[in-house]
Design a protein around this motif. Structure first.
Motif, PDB file in Angstrom:
ATOM      1  N   TYR A   1      -7.005   6.347   5.348  1.00 18.45           N
ATOM      2  CA  TYR A   1      -6.253   7.210   4.434  1.00 18.45           C
ATOM      3  C   TYR A   1      -6.096   6.496   3.097  1.00 18.45           C
ATOM      4  O   TYR A   1      -5.958   5.279   3.049  1.00 18.45           O
ATOM      5  CB  TYR A   1      -4.901   7.655   5.012  1.00 18.45           C
TER       6      TYR A   1
ATOM      7  N   GLY B   1       6.139   0.926  -0.450  1.00 13.84           N
ATOM      8  CA  GLY B   1       4.916   1.002   0.342  1.00 13.84           C
ATOM      9  C   GLY B   1       4.883  -0.034   1.450  1.00 13.84           C
ATOM     10  O   GLY B   1       5.824  -0.804   1.633  1.00 13.84           O
ATOM     11  N   ALA B   2       3.767  -0.065   2.165  1.00 11.43           N
ATOM     12  CA  ALA B   2       3.614  -0.984   3.294  1.00 11.43           C
ATOM     13  C   ALA B   2       3.154  -2.348   2.792  1.00 11.43           C
ATOM     14  O   ALA B   2       2.109  -2.456   2.149  1.00 11.43           O
ATOM     15  CB  ALA B   2       2.593  -0.422   4.285  1.00 11.43           C
TER      16      ALA B   2
ATOM     17  N   ALA C   1       0.844  -1.203   0.000  1.00  8.93           N
ATOM     18  CA  ALA C   1       0.000   0.000   0.000  1.00  8.93           C
ATOM     19  C   ALA C   1       0.872   1.243   0.000  1.00  8.93           C
ATOM     20  O   ALA C   1       1.717   1.426   0.888  1.00  8.93           O
ATOM     21  CB  ALA C   1      -0.894  -0.016   1.239  1.00  8.93           C
TER      22      ALA C   1
ATOM     23  N   LEU D   1      -0.525  11.051   1.975  1.00  8.09           N
ATOM     24  CA  LEU D   1       0.420  11.176   3.089  1.00  8.09           C
ATOM     25  C   LEU D   1       1.807  10.767   2.611  1.00  8.09           C
ATOM     26  O   LEU D   1       1.933  10.092   1.590  1.00  8.09           O
ATOM     27  CB  LEU D   1      -0.033  10.278   4.247  1.00  8.09           C
ATOM     28  N   PRO D   2       2.849  11.168   3.366  1.00  8.97           N
ATOM     29  CA  PRO D   2       4.207  10.780   2.956  1.00  8.97           C
ATOM     30  C   PRO D   2       4.419   9.263   3.014  1.00  8.97           C
ATOM     31  O   PRO D   2       3.732   8.558   3.762  1.00  8.97           O
ATOM     32  CB  PRO D   2       5.103  11.462   4.005  1.00  8.97           C
ATOM     33  N   ASN D   3       5.360   8.773   2.203  1.00 10.95           N
ATOM     34  CA  ASN D   3       5.731   7.358   2.199  1.00 10.95           C
ATOM     35  C   ASN D   3       7.173   7.209   2.667  1.00 10.95           C
ATOM     36  O   ASN D   3       8.037   8.006   2.297  1.00 10.95           O
ATOM     37  CB  ASN D   3       5.610   6.785   0.786  1.00 10.95           C
ATOM     38  N   ALA D   4       7.420   6.178   3.451  1.00 13.71           N
ATOM     39  CA  ALA D   4       8.768   5.936   3.963  1.00 13.71           C
ATOM     40  C   ALA D   4       9.700   5.418   2.871  1.00 13.71           C
ATOM     41  O   ALA D   4      10.919   5.514   2.985  1.00 13.71           O
ATOM     42  CB  ALA D   4       8.709   4.950   5.122  1.00 13.71           C
TER      43      ALA D   4
ATOM     44  N   ASN E   1       0.875   5.334   0.022  1.00  8.07           N
ATOM     45  CA  ASN E   1       0.032   6.488   0.348  1.00  8.07           C
ATOM     46  C   ASN E   1      -0.097   7.440  -0.830  1.00  8.07           C
ATOM     47  O   ASN E   1       0.884   7.762  -1.489  1.00  8.07           O
ATOM     48  CB  ASN E   1       0.637   7.269   1.524  1.00  8.07           C
TER      49      ASN E   1
HETATM   50  C1  LIG Z   1       1.412   5.990   5.086  1.00 10.00           C
HETATM   51  O1  LIG Z   1       0.903   6.878   6.050  1.00 10.00           O
HETATM   52  C2  LIG Z   1       0.627   6.247   7.302  1.00 10.00           C
HETATM   53  C3  LIG Z   1      -0.043   7.265   8.205  1.00 10.00           C
HETATM   54  O2  LIG Z   1       0.780   8.371   8.396  1.00 10.00           O
HETATM   55  C4  LIG Z   1       1.913   5.700   7.903  1.00 10.00           C
HETATM   56  O3  LIG Z   1       1.654   5.040   9.111  1.00 10.00           O
HETATM   57  C5  LIG Z   1       2.521   4.704   6.908  1.00 10.00           C
HETATM   58  O4  LIG Z   1       3.757   4.217   7.380  1.00 10.00           O
HETATM   59  C6  LIG Z   1       2.720   5.381   5.567  1.00 10.00           C
HETATM   60  N1  LIG Z   1       3.166   4.388   4.589  1.00 10.00           N
HETATM   61  C7  LIG Z   1       4.382   4.344   4.126  1.00 10.00           C
HETATM   62  C8  LIG Z   1       4.659   3.307   3.100  1.00 10.00           C
HETATM   63  O5  LIG Z   1       5.262   5.091   4.518  1.00 10.00           O
END
Ligand SMILES: *[C@@H]1O[C@H](CO)[C@@H](O)[C@H](O)[C@H]1NC(C)=O
Ligand SMILES: *[C@@H]1O[C@H](CO)[C@@H](O)[C@H](O)[C@H]1NC(C)=O
Ligand SMILES: *[C@@H]1O[C@H](CO)[C@@H](O)[C@H](O)[C@H]1NC(C)=O
Ligand SMILES: *[C@@H]1O[C@H](CO)[C@@H](O)[C@H](O)[C@H]1NC(C)=O
Length: 208
Positions: free
Chosen positions: A197, A62-63, A50, A55-58, A52
């Motif tokens: 979200y 994705g997750a 997933a 919202l920002p992505n790390a 985002n």
């Molecule tokens: C997407 O946003 C959510 C809520 O802020 C956060 O917990 C999640 O880690 C983010 N996903 C990524 C892939 O960064």
């Protein structure tokens, strides 16, 4: 089973009736309709994540998503798509897309198929020895823009890549962050709307 066979025959007949030049089933199948030349409806052994959209992505992938539990009735078990971060089991390590049906691949030989999805509800799967026939509602869309764009193909449902969100089913020790299709506040307590979200579902492991 017989009904399924009739539907397949009808689908094949419909495909044959198409004019020359539109015979590419991937581009013309109803579940890929309108998604352009990057659309394809069959692929094997990928994973989902997933990403985002607001919202920002790390990171760029994705997750990671896995099949999370969603209850059971006598003879059948239900699954949804959950973040690995909130449901850390992975009995279906990969999924495949088969002519628009999204099929989880069980590592224990369980028979799991996708089920129809309605607006406001989770993406749902059924595990049963006599699981129903799969539904053909999914497609994959690769970004074929030569100037760049998305690195991974996106999953679509009913021809739309933008209707997915992650929502907590509850807030507490057993919370699961699940994919919901077009979330609504009127969901009968199935998930906590305020936690939702929007995300795209990226398909990983095909070419990358
Ligand atoms: C997407 O946003 C959510 C809520 O802020 C956060 O917990 C999640 O880690 C983010 N996903 C990524 C892939 O960064
Ligand atoms: C997908 O995985 C199955 C089971 O491991 C394997 O038999 C099949 O060859 C794989 N398909 C591709 C395209 O890698
Ligand atoms: C990407 O970020 C998500 C959200 O923080 C995390 O769950 C996931 O493990 C990260 N993926 C990689 C490949 O680092
Ligand atoms: C599947 O769900 C859609 C709404 O998303 C609905 O229009 C359709 O009739 C349903 N199909 C079946 C076979 O229930």
């Amino acid at each position: 089973m017989f009904t399924v066979f009739l539907l397949l025959v009808a689908a094949a007949a419909a495909a044959l009736a198409l004019p020359t030049g539109q015979l590419d089933a991937r581009a013309t199948s109803p579940w890929c309709s309108g998604l352009g030349p990057g659309a394809f409806d069959s692929a094997e052994n990928f994973t989902l994540a997933a990403y985002n959209t607001t919202l920002p992505n790390a990171n760029a992938t994705g997750a990671p998503l896995v099949l999370g539990q969603a209850g059971a009735v006598d003879g059948a078990e239900f699954e949804v798509l959950s973040t690995w971060a909130t449901y850390s089991y992975n009995d279906w390590p990969t999924l495949s897309l088969s002519a628009g049906a999204l099929i989880p691949n069980s590592q224990y030989g369980a028979r799991t198929t996708d089920a129809n999805v309605t607006s406001g509800s989770p993406i749902v799967f059924v595990t049963s020895v006599d699981a129903p026939a799969p539904v053909q509602i999914y497609c994959a869309v690769a970004d074929i823009d030569p100037t760049g764009g998305g690195e991974y193909p996106l999953l679509s449902l009913n021809g739309d890549t933008d209707g997915f969100a992650l929502c907590l089913n509850e807030i507490g020790a057993y919370e699961q962050n699940n994919i919901i299709w077009q979330p609504t506040p009127n969901n009968g307590g199935e998930y906590v709307y305020d936690t939702c979200y929007p995300v795209n579902i990226q398909i990983l492991g095909l070419n990358n």
